[in-house]
Each structure stands twice: as structure tokens, then as C-alpha cells.
Design a protein around this motif. Structure first.
Motif, short mmCIF file in Angstrom:
data_model
loop_
_atom_site.label_atom_id
_atom_site.label_comp_id
_atom_site.label_asym_id
_atom_site.label_seq_id
_atom_site.Cartn_x
_atom_site.Cartn_y
_atom_site.Cartn_z
N ALA A 1 55.05 -44.41 -74.16
CA ALA A 1 56.26 -44.39 -73.34
C ALA A 1 56.35 -45.70 -72.59
O ALA A 1 55.39 -46.09 -71.91
N ALA A 2 57.49 -46.38 -72.72
CA ALA A 2 57.68 -47.64 -72.00
C ALA A 2 58.95 -47.51 -71.16
O ALA A 2 59.58 -46.45 -71.15
N ALA A 3 59.32 -48.57 -70.49
CA ALA A 3 60.46 -48.60 -69.57
C ALA A 3 60.33 -47.45 -68.56
O ALA A 3 61.23 -46.63 -68.37
N ILE A 4 59.17 -47.42 -67.95
CA ILE A 4 58.87 -46.41 -66.92
C ILE A 4 59.44 -46.92 -65.60
O ILE A 4 59.23 -48.07 -65.23
N CYS A 5 60.20 -46.05 -64.92
CA CYS A 5 60.90 -46.53 -63.73
C CYS A 5 60.26 -46.11 -62.43
O CYS A 5 60.50 -46.72 -61.39
N ASN A 6 59.52 -45.02 -62.43
CA ASN A 6 58.93 -44.56 -61.17
C ASN A 6 57.73 -43.67 -61.46
O ASN A 6 57.44 -43.37 -62.62
N LYS A 7 57.08 -43.28 -60.40
CA LYS A 7 55.86 -42.47 -60.58
C LYS A 7 56.17 -41.12 -61.23
O LYS A 7 55.40 -40.59 -62.00
N GLN A 8 57.35 -40.60 -60.89
CA GLN A 8 57.72 -39.29 -61.44
C GLN A 8 57.74 -39.32 -62.97
O GLN A 8 57.34 -38.37 -63.63
N ASP A 9 58.20 -40.46 -63.52
CA ASP A 9 58.19 -40.60 -64.98
C ASP A 9 56.78 -40.43 -65.51
O ASP A 9 56.54 -39.76 -66.52
N ILE A 10 55.85 -41.06 -64.82
CA ILE A 10 54.45 -40.99 -65.29
C ILE A 10 53.91 -39.57 -65.16
O ILE A 10 53.32 -39.03 -66.09
N PHE A 11 54.19 -38.93 -64.03
CA PHE A 11 53.69 -37.56 -63.84
C PHE A 11 54.27 -36.61 -64.88
O PHE A 11 53.61 -35.68 -65.32
N SER A 12 55.52 -36.86 -65.25
CA SER A 12 56.17 -35.95 -66.21
C SER A 12 55.61 -36.13 -67.62
O SER A 12 55.85 -35.28 -68.48
N LEU A 13 54.93 -37.24 -67.86
CA LEU A 13 54.48 -37.51 -69.23
C LEU A 13 52.97 -37.52 -69.37
O LEU A 13 52.45 -37.92 -70.42
N THR A 14 52.25 -37.06 -68.35
CA THR A 14 50.79 -37.11 -68.46
C THR A 14 50.35 -36.31 -69.69
O THR A 14 50.83 -35.21 -69.94
N GLY A 15 49.46 -36.94 -70.43
CA GLY A 15 49.01 -36.31 -71.67
C GLY A 15 49.46 -37.09 -72.89
O GLY A 15 48.85 -37.02 -73.95
N ILE A 16 50.53 -37.88 -72.74
CA ILE A 16 51.00 -38.73 -73.84
C ILE A 16 49.91 -39.78 -74.09
O ILE A 16 49.10 -40.07 -73.22
N ASP A 17 49.90 -40.36 -75.31
CA ASP A 17 48.80 -41.29 -75.63
C ASP A 17 48.80 -42.53 -74.75
O ASP A 17 47.78 -42.89 -74.18
N TYR A 18 49.96 -43.23 -74.67
CA TYR A 18 50.00 -44.45 -73.86
C TYR A 18 51.22 -44.45 -72.94
O TYR A 18 52.30 -44.02 -73.35
#
Ligand SMILES: O=P(O)(O)OC[C@H]1O[C@H](O[C@H]2O[C@H](CO)[C@@H](O)[C@H](O)[C@H]2O)[C@H](O)[C@@H](O)[C@@H]1O
Length: 862
Positions: free
Chosen positions: A755-772
Motif C-alpha cells: 500500500a502506497a500513497a498513505i496519507c495518515n496514521k489511520q490509513d496504516i492502522f486500517s491496513l495492518t497485516g498487509i505485506d508492505y
């Protein structure tokens, strides 16, 4: 998991409605004693133990019918041909009276209904003592809803639903047991949130016709006919009775039929039963494929012994069949160690939910055969059984609901709770401070004070408070509020007003190291960055690795934009790699200026790429010229050329990826390269069709730009995929990544998702578990500075995982083998626009690099 406390506190609600005088208390005591005796006697009997209603017929010995005969006798054709006697022989030693069938049949017509008063908290009269006592033992799942959901927090609920009497009311004609549209909607909604299976005594096809929802799993014939998901479970796949099949939509499924060999025998018994009961008015025999149901609901009670004798006489000739009792129905079924309980275990295993403490199975059923499932959940301390009954009955369930209407209410409540809980999780994760003094709690507090709801609010946790604010229309949604005033710390209970001004410090004590940076290693506390790194590889998004020390990258990409970055800086460690490329003799000798420039560009990319392989532990991805995006052969030639150059300077192939735009031609090139063992990285993926086709091509890495899809959705309309995500309240960028991840894992593709073009921490929290996750340094810094308190750890639960992907449902169109036509048809305007814009921008950057190289070539020393 301890259910005991929950049960107890759930019962307290009912205590209020059951304030008894001393004679009531005596009655209750004697009832409790009676219950215990009954349980003991049941446990002593080596027979199928069905619960019976608590009324006077329970005093008679409740023995069921044939004991389980060991399936030692081999299944022989002789057994089929035995002709059962046509007429019952009254008085014979092994008649239905001797085997107590009649008792059981009578017990299935209970008289004492639960009065509404018992559930509605108004004082019961003396006659309600039985019901009250029963409700203390099996509290209403609606009244105890909060207790149930308090266990469900942070867990994944798996729902198992019986059909007749649970989803549809009991009616006289089994063929008319339709489910209401309202119930269908409730089941559909609940299945959107939780994996849901129907487990029925009916044959699977029939129950599917009644329910008509494709997103569920179905088990018919009391669990002897299961259509479950294709799974990774070896236990399921290697089971001799499990075969791979397709469902009505052509989707791959696992079909599990442990009693397949009994079909001819069941057919034979069905025919005999139809023949032999045709003289009994009201009798109705139903073929449920692996079992037969003999209905006596419409048979005059005086003739019950006749119908029982008839069934008895037939099945006594079949030692490998047994009989169980249902609601005014005698069920003839194979003597195999398989029932609804086993079906629940099988489905949990198939769904990848059986070895996890964070799964809460809930089984709702009304019949005796559902007891096997309740028992499994109770004995394994695993989840909750909910008995649907309007009469007091002994059960292995934990809770009760009175009828299908209450079941529907319970399902709706689960959906409402899930939505609220998701909102709450959303709130808790929103952690970009705007102003430390103004935060969400203060706003909610003020709103509620203004609306006169303040006194309610002071004792409640914030999420509850927000819920009230929403239901009182003080607030439309927490998200809308948060968009303006964002939360500065994880929300917990409402603090005293005097704490408002000091909250951020109180909740987020910053631990500073000597360098001013927070380090979890130095402080021994864990940070949000530690938490997300546990599930996903976080790749810092840097242009020229200027922050190499703070955030050492694990992988890298060499592209035109990186070359431009290197050239624009006065001094970087990569500059000489470019100078060496521009001084290359092989390129220098090329006469055609375009070919020469391409040679320089290739050399520059490869030289910088080779330097990067020495710096990062992971793979280095080399961008393929975007101008070749629609030319499969051009891409292949370019990759082979880059590979040749890498191998000349001895960079091993396994350290390399080649970054190709996900046009159809790019995907084809990826397929061919992967088949040669060359790893590809498909980029510019903005739609599910691109992601699915890339996975089918076997791309090593698939990269989706979350923020770009989101931005497109803000400014455009007309993309079906984007609109579907928005309609269901999801962010279209995150929804696409989630869907692609689930597709890759559910269908066993080898691709890793980025996952790229991450805009904020919420994006990261919502995708935890994805490979990169490729994240900007600013966000990484913020994650690194945010300390997690021990009780907040649950907020960082893994969102994407191979096992949860098994629950994701794809439509028939999404499961096609993608070709150029289906790809072109499915790709929507969002992906078309974004792909076009991406290619244009990559092309521009490449041209700028060429212009720059043109200006500085030949370098002074050439
Ligand atoms: O496991 P279930 O889904 O609850 O199925 C059990 C039996 O349900 C049906 O019979 C019951 O419902 C009928 C329609 O309301 C009713 O007429 C009958 O008296 C009930 O016993 C179904 O017809 C049976 O085949 C199932 O085994």
C-alpha cells in the motif's frame, strides 16, 4: 474465556422481575432441584439426549430410542432390500411404548408458554415462577446483549443459524415455512459483518431456496451436507469425505458429505415411510437427502402411537439408522458420529477460525438437534448457544430468545453494535492533534450539556456518550465531528471537566531520549510504530535516503524521479553512480542519440540500483520506462536489458524487482517474466480488476496507491467500484486494498501487496497485516513518538490476515480468469484516469532526466 461471570450478571436483570415471596422461593428451589435431577438422569443414559420442555411430562423417564449402534456392520445391499412390515403390531415387546417414543413425542408439545411479563420486567404472578426460574438459567439474549457484546469486543463473531423455528416461524406445512423479507434483510446485513452459516435439518438445496442469500454458508441434513469455503486447512482438505465442487454461481467450494453412502438406504426408507404412513391422516414424510423427517404436527394425538409404531417398525430393520425427535417430527438419520455440533467445528476450521482465541461463535437454534451445537460451544468454552423457545426447556445453550421475531431483533442489534464499535475504533485511532485544548470529549460534553443530556453523560464512557448524542440527533456521526475537531488521544471514559486542559500530556507522556527522539528500545515502552511493524513491513518513503539513520529503509525503488532527486542535490552518495553511467564507453559509441540516451538511462538506473542493493536488506525495484506501458514486447526487451546490465556488475537476480505499470500489456509482460523466474512489481493499480489480473499473472509485488483513489473519489463520480465502497461507508482506497488482499489470500496467489500513497496514521492502522506499507517519514515519526499504554494494545489488532480473507465474498464476475476483454470492460473510470495520469507523470520525469542528461553529457572528464 470464562462465560460464568457473564451468565451471572446477565441474570441480574431478570432478578428484578422475579422478586418472589417465600412460597415462590420454595417453588424455585424445588424446580432447580428437579432440573438437576433431570440432567443427571440424562447423562446416565447411553442414548441421544434431547432437551425436553419443563412440564409434568419431564417426570416420566426420558429415554430416547435406539442407542448408537457402532457402525461396525458393513454397509450391505441386503440391508436395503429388507421389506419392513406394513402394519404396526401393537403390544409387541419392542413397541413404541416400551421405547418411550410417545413420551418424547408428547414432550414436544409443551403447554407452558413464557409470559411476556417475565421478559418485560413487570412483576410475575405465581404461575410464572417456572418461567422466571428458567429465564434465570437462560437469560434473554436481548436483555443480556451488552454482556454478550462485552465478550465480543476485539473478537470476530462467527454466526450459526438454524432455519425452522429460528429464522422462520413454525407452520403446519413444512413446504410453506417461508422466511420474511425483513428476516432475510437482517440475515443479509449480519452476514455483511460476520461469517454466517445456516445449519438446518432440511436438505441443503431446500433451505437455500428458502433463504436465498449467496453470501452465507449452508449445511443441510443436520450438518451432514456442508457447502463451505475453499480453505487452506489441511484437516478439511484431507478429509476423505470432502470434495472440491462449485456452487450455483460457479464459485469453487468444498463439499463435505460424511453420510454419502447412506443415500440409497435413506431413499429406500423414505419410500417405505411414505407408503406405510399414507393411511395416517395428517402424516407427512419429507426426504432430506441424508435423513428423513416424519411430520405428525397435523396427526390427531390419538394416532401418534400409530405413526410412531410405523416408523419404529421400519427403522428397526436398519441397524445403521437411528431416530431423533424434533418439533412434532421424527427424524430418521444415519448412525454416524456427525451432527450439528460437528458441523459447527467443521465450518470454523474451514473458515480458519478454529485455532484462535479471538473468535466468538454464536449459535442460534430452537430444536433438539441444535443442542449438539450448543454443547460443543459450552463444553469447549468457546462461544454462546442461544435457544429459541417460548417455553421453558432444559438446554445446553447459554441464553434464550422467545421466537424468530426476537432472533431478528438480536441480529439487527449485532449489526448496530458492530457499526457503533467500528465507529468507536475509528475514534480511538484518530490521533492527529489539532489543538490540545479542544478535543472530541469536550465537544461531545458541551453538546450534551446544551441538550440537557449532561447528567446521563457524566457516568458513561465516551463512545456510549457519542452514541446517545447521535441517537438524540445532537450529533450526526462521530466522523463528521472529528473531521473538524480531531481527537488528540485514545478515547476512554469521560474525564472530570477539570482534566480537559491537561489531557494530551496525561494520556501521552512523551518519553524523550537524549537525542530528542523517542525510542522504544531505549525506554522499554512500545510505540505505535512497534505495534504496526509487528504485522506489516513498513517501508519509509524517502526520495534520496536523507533519513537513512532514523528510518533505515528495508527495500528501495530506483526510478526517474530518484535520478532527478540525486541530480538536484549538491552531494549524495549516489552521484558518482550517475556520473559513471554518463561516462560509459558502450553508450558513448552509439550514434543514434535516442539509443544513446536510452543506454545512459539504463546504466544510470542500474548503477544506482546496484548501490542500493548494498544499502537495503530487501529487494530493489527498477522502474521500467512508462512509455512502454502498452507494449508487452518492449517491456520484455527493457527488462532483459536491465537484467543483463545488473548481471554484468554481479547483482544477483533475487535482489531485483522490475516495476511495470499495470496496463493489460504490463500484466502480460509480468506473467511472462515471472514464468522465467524474473520478479515483477506491478504498479499504478487503482482497481480490483488490475489487482486480480496482476495476482493471476503471478506478479511478485502489487502496489496500490490508497490516497490517489481517495482523492479521485473526492473530485469525481461514476466509478462503480468507488461508489460501492462509498455506499457501504468505506474509504474507496482502503476498500480496494482490503479487497485485493483478501482476493490474493483467499485464492492462494503468491503476490505480496504493497500500500502506497498513505496519507495518515489511520490509513496504516486500517491496513495492518498487509505485506508492505510505504509511508512518509512524517507519519513514521509520529507513529514512533506515540507511546502505547498496555490497555490500548487491543486497538492495534491486525486488520488483514489470511484467515479473515476466507470470509470475504467475491461476486461471480470478480472471480473470472481475466483476459484482455474482461479486463478492459471491468476497469472503471477511476483506474483509467489514475493510470493515465500516472503514466503521464512518469513519462514527464523520464523526459526531464533525459533533458538533464543531454545537458550534462558529455561530462567534463569524457
Ligand atoms: O434444523 P431446522 O432447520 O430447524 O429443521 C428441523 C426440521 O424443520 C422442519 O420441520 C419443522 O418446521 C416445520 C415448518 O415450520 C413444521 O411444520 C414441523 O412441524 C417442524 O418440525 C423441516 O420440515 C424438517 O425437515 C426439519 O428436519
Amino acid at each position: 474465556m470464562h462465560f460464568g461471570d457473564d451468565k451471572f450478571s446477565g441474570s441480574l436483570h431478570l432478578m428484578d422481575c422475579c422478586t418472589h415471596n417465600s412460597s415462590d422461593k420454595k417453588t424455585l428451589k424445588s424446580i432447580e432441584k428437579l432440573d438437576t435431577m433431570d440432567l443427571k438422569s440424562k447423562h446416565a443414559a447411553p442414548v441421544l439426549t434431547d432437551p425436553v420442555p419443563i412440564n409434568k411430562c419431564r417426570l416420566s423417564i426420558h429415554s430416547s430410542i435406539l442407542p448408537y449402534s457402532p457402525p461396525a456392520v458393513s454397509f450391505s445391499a441386503v440391508l436395503y432390500s429388507m421389506t419392513p412390515r406394513k402394519k404396526p403390531i401393537p403390544g409387541k415387546r419392542d413397541d413404541v411404548r416400551a421405547t418411550s417414543w410417545l413420551d418424547s413425542m408428547k414432550c414436544s408439545s409443551p403447554r407452558k408458554k413464557l409470559s411476556k411479563a417475565a421478559n418485560n420486567e413487570s412483576p410475575p404472578d405465581e404461575n410464572d415462577a417456572v418461567c422466571c426460574s428458567w429465564l434465570l438459567k437462560y437469560p434473554s439474549a436481548l436483555i443480556s446483549f451488552e454482556h454478550i457484546t462485552s465478550y465480543a469486543k476485539g473478537k470476530r463473531i462467527a454466526l450459526f443459524l438454524d432455519y425452522d423455528g429460528t429464522l422462520s416461524p413454525i407452520v403446519n406445512d413444512p413446504d410453506s415455512a417461508f422466511m420474511s423479507n425483513a428476516m432475510r434483510d437482517a440475515v443479509r446485513d449480519v452476514a455483511d459483518y460476520f461469517p454466517t452459516a445456516i445449519i438446518s435439518g432440511r436438505c441443503r438445496d431446500k433451505v437455500y431456496k428458502f433463504v436465498g442469500l449467496t453470501q452465507l454458508y449452508y449445511a443441510g441434513s443436520h450438518g451432514m451436507d456442508i457447502m463451505g469455503p475453499v480453505t487452506n486447512s489441511v484437516l478439511v482438505n484431507d478429509h476423505p469425505n470432502c470434495i472440491r465442487s462449485t456452487d450455483k454461481q460457479g464459485k469453487g467450494v468444498n463439499l463435505f458429505q460424511p453420510a454419502r453412502e447412506f443415500i440409497p438406504m435413506i431413499d429406500e426408507v423414505f419410500r417405505s415411510l411414505v407408503e406405510n404412513t399414507k393411511g395416517i391422516k395428517g402424516a407427512n414424510v419429507e426426504n432430506n437427502k441424508f435423513c428423513v423427517s416424519v411430520h405428525y404436527r397435523l396427526v390427531d394425538e390419538n394416532n401418534w402411537s400409530t405413526i410412531a409404531q410405523c416408523v419404529h417398525d421400519i427403522i428397526k430393520e436398519y441397524p445403521r439408522l437411528r431416530l431423533t425427535h424434533g418439533r412434532k417430527v421424527l427424524e430418521v438419520r444415519p448412525v454416524i458420529n456427525w451432527d450439528k455440533g460437528k458441523a459447527v467445528e467443521f465450518l470454523l476450521e474451514s473458515l480458519g477460525l478454529s485455532h484462535s482465541d479471538d473468535v466468538l461463535p454464536i449459535y442460534i437454534g430452537d430444536d433438539r438437534t441444535d443442542e449438539d451445537a450448543f454443547k460443543v460451544l459450552r463444553e469447549q468454552n468457546r462461544g454462546y448457544g442461544i435457544l429459541v423457545s417460548s417455553v421453558p426447556k432444559e438446554s445446553n445453550a447459554f441464553y434464550s430468545l422467545r421466537d424468530p421475531t426476537e432472533v431478528m431483533e438480536f441480529l439487527k442489534s449485532l449489526v448496530r453494535w458492530k457499526k457503533t464499535w467500528s465507529n468507536r475504533e475509528e475514534l480511538e485511532r484518530w490521533q492527529h492533534p489539532v489543538s490540545p485544548q479542544v478535543d472530541i470529549e469536550l465537544i461531545a460534553y458541551t453538546l450534551l450539556s446544551a441538550s440537557g443530556l449532561f447528567s446521563v453523560a457524566t457516568t458513561l464512557p465516551l463512545w456510549k456518550l457519542l452514541e446517545i448524542a447521535m441517537s438524540a440527533s445532537v450529533l450526526s456521526s462521530p466522523t463528521s465531528l472529528l473531521q473538524n475537531r480531531r481527537c488528540s488521544f485514545p478515547i476512554r471514559s469521560l474525564p472530570h471537566p477539570q482534566h480537559f486542559l491537561i489531557k494530551p500530556q496525561r494520556f501521552f507522556p512523551k518519553t524523550q531520549s537524549s537525542t530528542g527522539n523517542t525510542s522504544s528500545l531505549e525506554t522499554g515502552v512500545s510505540t505505535e510504530l512497534d505495534a504496526v511493524s509487528e504485522f506489516s513491513e513498513i517501508v519509509p518513503d524517502t526520495v534520496v535516503f536523507d533519513d537513512f539513520d532514523r528510518f533505515p529503509p528495508t527495500a528501495a525503488t530506483v526510478s526517474s524521479s530518484l535520478l532527478l532527486g540525486i541530480c538536484s542535490l549538491p552531494d549524495t552518495k549516489f552521484k558518482s553512480a550517475i556520473e559513471t553511467a554518463l561516462a560509459d564507453g558502450e553508450c558513448y559509441l552509439m550514434e543514434d542519440s535516442r539509443v544513446r540516451m536510452s543506454c545512459f538511462l539504463n546504466k544510470a538506473l542500474v548503477n544506482v540500483g546496484a548501490d542500493l542493493t548494498k544499502l537495503v536488506p530487501g529487494r530493489v525495484s527498477t522502474e521500467v520506462d512508462a512509455r512502454l506501458a502498452y507494449d508487452t514486447h518492449g517491456i520484455l526487451r527493457k527488462v532483459h536489458e536491465l537484467m543483463r546490465l545488473y548481471s554484468e556488475i554481479e547483482v544477483p537476480l533475487e535482489r531485483l524487482l522490475f516495476k511495470i505499470p499495470a496496463t493489460w500489456q504490463g500484466i502480460e509482460a509480468s506473467r511472462l517474466l515471472e514464468s522465467e523466474g524474473i520478479q515483477t512489481h506491478l504498479t499504478s493499480v487503482h482497481s480490483f480488476s488490475q489487482a486480480a489480473a496482476a495476482a493471476q499473472a503471478g506478479a511478485s509485488v502489487i502496489q496500490i496507491f490508497v490516497g490517489r483513489v481517495r482523492d479521485w473519489a473526492r473530485n469525481h463520480s461514476g466509478d462503480p467500484e468507488v461508489e460501492a465502497a462509498c455506499r457501504s461507508g468505506e474509504d474507496p482506497g482502503l476498500a480496494l486494498v482490503t479487497k485485493a488482499y483478501n482476493y490474493i489470500h483467499k485464492h492462494g496467489h503468491k503476490s505480496k501487496l504493497m500500500a502506497a500513497a498513505i496519507c495518515n496514521k489511520q490509513d496504516i492502522f486500517s491496513l495492518t497485516g498487509i505485506d508492505y506499507i510505504v509511508a512518509p517519514l512524517k507519519i513514521l515519526q509520529s507513529l514512533k513518538e506515540s507511546i502505547i499504554l498496555p490497555d490500548e494494545k487491543y486497538s492495534f489488532a491486525r486488520r488483514l490476515s489470511p484467515s479473515s480473507s476466507m470470509m470475504y465474498n467475491f461476486s461471480e464476475e470478480e472471480l473470472v480468469k481475466w483476459d484482455q476483454l474482461s479486463f478492459a470492460t471491468a476497469i472503471g473510470p477511476a483506474a483509467e484516469d489514475l493510470l493515465g495520469a500516472g503514466l503521464e507523470s512518469y513519462t514527464k520525469q523520464t523526459r526531464r532526466v533525459e533533458e538533464l542528461f543531454g545537458k550534462i553529457w558529455p561530462p567534463p572528464n569524457v
